[in-house]
Design a protein around this motif. Sequence first.
Motif, PDB file in Angstrom:
ATOM      1  N   ALA A  84       0.831  -1.212   0.000  1.00 19.23           N
ATOM      2  CA  ALA A  84       0.000   0.000   0.000  1.00 19.23           C
ATOM      3  C   ALA A  84       0.860   1.254   0.000  1.00 19.23           C
ATOM      4  O   ALA A  84       0.455   2.293  -0.517  1.00 19.23           O
ATOM      5  N   ILE A  85       2.078   1.139   0.540  1.00 21.90           N
ATOM      6  CA  ILE A  85       3.010   2.273   0.549  1.00 21.90           C
ATOM      7  C   ILE A  85       3.804   2.337  -0.746  1.00 21.90           C
ATOM      8  O   ILE A  85       3.890   3.389  -1.396  1.00 21.90           O
ATOM      9  N   ALA A  86       4.385   1.204  -1.131  1.00 24.37           N
ATOM     10  CA  ALA A  86       5.344   1.197  -2.233  1.00 24.37           C
ATOM     11  C   ALA A  86       4.733   0.849  -3.586  1.00 24.37           C
ATOM     12  O   ALA A  86       5.194   1.334  -4.619  1.00 24.37           O
ATOM     13  N   GLY A 201      10.842   1.473  -1.547  1.00 22.51           N
ATOM     14  CA  GLY A 201       9.643   1.044  -0.835  1.00 22.51           C
ATOM     15  C   GLY A 201       9.969   0.346   0.470  1.00 22.51           C
ATOM     16  O   GLY A 201       9.280   0.546   1.480  1.00 22.51           O
ATOM     17  N   ASP A 202      11.017  -0.489   0.462  1.00 24.34           N
ATOM     18  CA  ASP A 202      11.410  -1.177   1.695  1.00 24.34           C
ATOM     19  C   ASP A 202      11.854  -0.176   2.752  1.00 24.34           C
ATOM     20  O   ASP A 202      11.532  -0.323   3.939  1.00 24.34           O
ATOM     21  N   ARG A 203      12.584   0.837   2.326  1.00 21.19           N
ATOM     22  CA  ARG A 203      13.030   1.858   3.289  1.00 21.19           C
ATOM     23  C   ARG A 203      11.826   2.603   3.865  1.00 21.19           C
ATOM     24  O   ARG A 203      11.756   2.824   5.082  1.00 21.19           O
ATOM     25  N   ALA A 204      10.870   2.940   3.010  1.00 25.36           N
ATOM     26  CA  ALA A 204       9.686   3.649   3.491  1.00 25.36           C
ATOM     27  C   ALA A 204       8.847   2.783   4.424  1.00 25.36           C
ATOM     28  O   ALA A 204       8.212   3.292   5.357  1.00 25.36           O
ATOM     29  N   GLY A 205       8.841   1.471   4.177  1.00 31.42           N
ATOM     30  CA  GLY A 205       8.048   0.569   5.002  1.00 31.42           C
ATOM     31  C   GLY A 205       8.765   0.074   6.239  1.00 31.42           C
ATOM     32  O   GLY A 205       8.211  -0.714   7.010  1.00 31.42           O
TER      33      GLY A 205
END
Length: 338
Positions: A84-86, A201-205
């Motif tokens: 949902a974020i990435a 995306g992984d960093r943001a999550g």
Amino acid sequence: MTADVPTLRTDPAAGTRRRGERLTAHWQTWRPYTTCHPALLGLAGAMVAGGGSAAGIAVAVLAPVLGWLAGHYLGDYFDRDLDAIAKPHRPIPSGRLGARTALVCGIACAAASLLATTLVNWRILPVFACAFAGIVTYSLVFKQRGLAGNVNRGALSALATVVGAMAVAPWPSWALLPVALGFGLHDTASNLIGTVRDVDGDRAGGYRSVPVRHGTTTAVRLAAVLWAAAVVAIGAGALAAERPVPQLAGLAVAVLAGGYAFAVVRPGSVTRRRALRSHEVLVAERMVLAGAVVAGAAGPALAVAVVLPALVVSLFMQARMRARHEFPAGAGDGEDTP
């Protein structure tokens, strides 16, 4: 006079569109460009084990594919918050595929794989249990813990070859060990390249993948070392093969493709799109690698007959679907350096 009673009208065209969207969502969740790989892993395991009946070989091919699909459904279910974020365009976060539906489909695929394997050899149960545990814990536990997640994915590929072997024989032979190790190392490497593609995306999550923690250059170099170790393992497996020359010849072709894949992401040139391109090549190259093992065990004719159409299907599907599945529309060209 009687008052007009409004009637509810359904739009057949809208219903057809919704059904079409749901079917497309399932198709995208399957990632059909990757499903030839587990089939070839199972076939390679079966051929190293000496082949068997048509039913046994069919299970050797089908059971890993069903397990692979289960992994996609369940992985997308557990990763739905991260996506949902990435990757909000994917089936679950976009609302085109319900989370509960994905969970049910994943369990159903796993159950079908379990039924098929236990019908031909009940001794596969512990192997299947390990594989299913790996599928579940990948997203829930290991994916956010760096290299452990990549090793988890590699182990699933190694187990697929074991399932293939045990579909035609009571127990896998020692000749399968370097093959299973090789595919485990290779898919650890390719999954690591996938984390380079997904680093933003992984960093943001909050996922602590190798490129998030140590940078993309370190991740690519580690992946190259693991890939080279995989090549050595498959090459060592040729020493125990019935036909070592065809296996080594197929391995040479795979080495050329794999070398190109890592040239695409050489230090100083790593971007999301280049990481995706590298991974696309590795997806095709690992099928050649499986074909090399099949050639060593059963001859080059069978290897070419199964690998060539698998490559055509995979490359076509990747060209049609891959980038749109990984990057949202309007996300730019992806040529920024992560």
